[in-house]
Write a protein that holds these residues in place. Sequence first.
Motif, mmCIF file in Angstrom:
data_model
loop_
_atom_site.group_PDB
_atom_site.id
_atom_site.type_symbol
_atom_site.label_atom_id
_atom_site.label_comp_id
_atom_site.label_asym_id
_atom_site.label_seq_id
_atom_site.Cartn_x
_atom_site.Cartn_y
_atom_site.Cartn_z
ATOM 1 N N GLY A 84 0.815 -1.210 0.000
ATOM 2 C CA GLY A 84 0.000 0.000 0.000
ATOM 3 C C GLY A 84 0.847 1.258 0.000
ATOM 4 N N PHE A 85 0.226 2.369 0.338
ATOM 5 C CA PHE A 85 0.917 3.652 0.402
ATOM 6 C C PHE A 85 1.763 3.740 1.674
ATOM 7 C CE2 PHE A 85 -2.637 4.767 -2.391
ATOM 8 C CZ PHE A 85 -1.978 5.507 -3.366
ATOM 9 N N ILE A 86 2.907 4.399 1.568
ATOM 10 C CA ILE A 86 3.705 4.749 2.748
ATOM 11 C C ILE A 86 4.084 6.232 2.618
ATOM 12 C CG2 ILE A 86 4.659 2.431 3.169
ATOM 13 C CD1 ILE A 86 7.287 3.461 1.881
ATOM 14 N N THR A 87 4.452 6.848 3.710
ATOM 15 C CA THR A 87 4.817 8.262 3.646
ATOM 16 C C THR A 87 6.184 8.425 2.984
ATOM 17 O OG1 THR A 87 5.916 8.248 5.788
ATOM 18 C CG2 THR A 87 3.548 8.747 5.782
ATOM 19 N N ALA A 88 6.418 9.595 2.427
ATOM 20 C CA ALA A 88 7.710 9.882 1.797
ATOM 21 C C ALA A 88 8.827 9.819 2.832
ATOM 22 C CB ALA A 88 7.672 11.261 1.136
ATOM 23 N N THR A 89 8.499 10.108 4.098
ATOM 24 C CA THR A 89 9.500 10.032 5.181
ATOM 25 C C THR A 89 10.000 8.605 5.339
ATOM 26 O OG1 THR A 89 8.273 11.778 6.316
ATOM 27 C CG2 THR A 89 9.923 10.593 7.624
ATOM 28 N N ASP A 90 9.055 7.645 5.362
ATOM 29 C CA ASP A 90 9.432 6.230 5.484
ATOM 30 C C ASP A 90 10.222 5.764 4.267
ATOM 31 O OD1 ASP A 90 8.159 6.074 7.900
ATOM 32 O OD2 ASP A 90 6.300 5.208 7.097
ATOM 33 N N PHE A 91 9.776 6.229 3.106
ATOM 34 C CA PHE A 91 10.460 5.832 1.870
ATOM 35 C C PHE A 91 11.880 6.399 1.846
ATOM 36 C CE2 PHE A 91 11.258 5.840 -2.769
ATOM 37 C CZ PHE A 91 10.958 4.522 -3.038
ATOM 38 N N HIS A 92 12.027 7.627 2.315
ATOM 39 C CA HIS A 92 13.347 8.264 2.378
ATOM 40 C C HIS A 92 14.260 7.512 3.351
ATOM 41 C CE1 HIS A 92 16.381 11.348 2.109
ATOM 42 N NE2 HIS A 92 16.330 11.569 3.411
ATOM 43 N N ALA A 93 13.692 7.053 4.469
ATOM 44 C CA ALA A 93 14.470 6.274 5.444
ATOM 45 C C ALA A 93 14.956 4.962 4.825
ATOM 46 C CB ALA A 93 13.619 5.991 6.678
ATOM 47 N N ARG A 94 14.082 4.323 4.013
ATOM 48 C CA ARG A 94 14.475 3.087 3.324
ATOM 49 C C ARG A 94 15.594 3.359 2.315
ATOM 50 N NH1 ARG A 94 9.112 -0.114 1.304
ATOM 51 N NH2 ARG A 94 7.973 -0.111 3.255
ATOM 52 N N ARG A 95 15.432 4.457 1.562
ATOM 53 C CA ARG A 95 16.431 4.809 0.544
ATOM 54 C C ARG A 95 17.796 5.087 1.177
ATOM 55 N NH1 ARG A 95 16.637 4.617 -4.717
ATOM 56 N NH2 ARG A 95 17.804 6.542 -4.722
#
Length: 338
Positions: A84-95
């Motif tokens: 599903g959707f995740i926040t850009a903050t979480d995605f940035h942490a993964r990146r």
Amino acid sequence: MAMQMERPQDVQEEEDENFGPMLVKSLEQHGISSNDVKKLEEAGFYTVEAVAYAPKKQLIGIKGISEAKADKILAEACKLVPMGFITATDFHARRSEMISITTGSKELDKLLQGGIETGSITEMFGEFRTGKTQLCHTLAVTCQLPVDQGGGEGKCLYIDTEGTFRPERLIAVAERFNLSGPDVLDNVACARAFNSDHQSQLLMQASAMMAESRYALLIVDSATALYRTDYSGRGELSARQMHLARFLRMLLRLADEFGIAVVITNQVVAQVDGAAMFAADPKKPIGGNIIAHASTTRLYLRKGRGDTRICKIYDSPCLPEADAMFAIGNEGITDAKD
């Protein structure tokens, strides 16, 4: 008692999430029969992620899987895999946790902001003698280095379509990084592809191998060479592009599923139409828009003076258009000497 039984399973799922993809056998604990799981494995689905990412019609195409079964399998797989959707903050942490594999040249690593990115497809194209295969050989060794040295701490899969894979080059590169030559060779699995269908079948085997052991890198050198000979003329252009698109889709699925770096090399074609007279460089990569859209980062390699080569960022979602100079030596890819 039921709570005690559930706890180890939860712990196991957490470990699976932290340390790579979940094997498709884990679906048996969620109401999918062992027979159906076996059918999925035979069709090339070795992880729950592979099942979750597959379109429904692909599952229905498996012999013995009805539409109702496909719905149930997909529903259970989607519960285990976050889609599903995740926040850009979480995605940035993964990146920020993403590993990059060093190329062996500091200048080239600086251009790529760390090296070859994992979890995506990097395409290298250029004419002959521009260092594509030498860069592949160097990466096959550097991906085995510890993470703090710019490696991926994993094995390498090498699909060779042009007969240019040379293990002795790996030994020479291994000596430079103080790695054991025999150990480096043991960690590289290579296969020679003889036609475009065989090339796609090898990816099915690759998926099975990745489910059993930790791999950091998949190299296809070259991804397009066999397509140029298996399909000829404009009459077969549509069929060629569709087959190539499916192959690249499988590569992207492996990158998503296992978090590996995928490196493909591509050949170039000379433009002979009227526009070529006004172009600064009349060479362009083959494969058209299909390969252009599938590749996350595209690198253009060209010859420099002597043993130096120039790498240019041709297309990338996050890297600026720039170039860097590197050299090819006995120990693989190195920085160019002034």
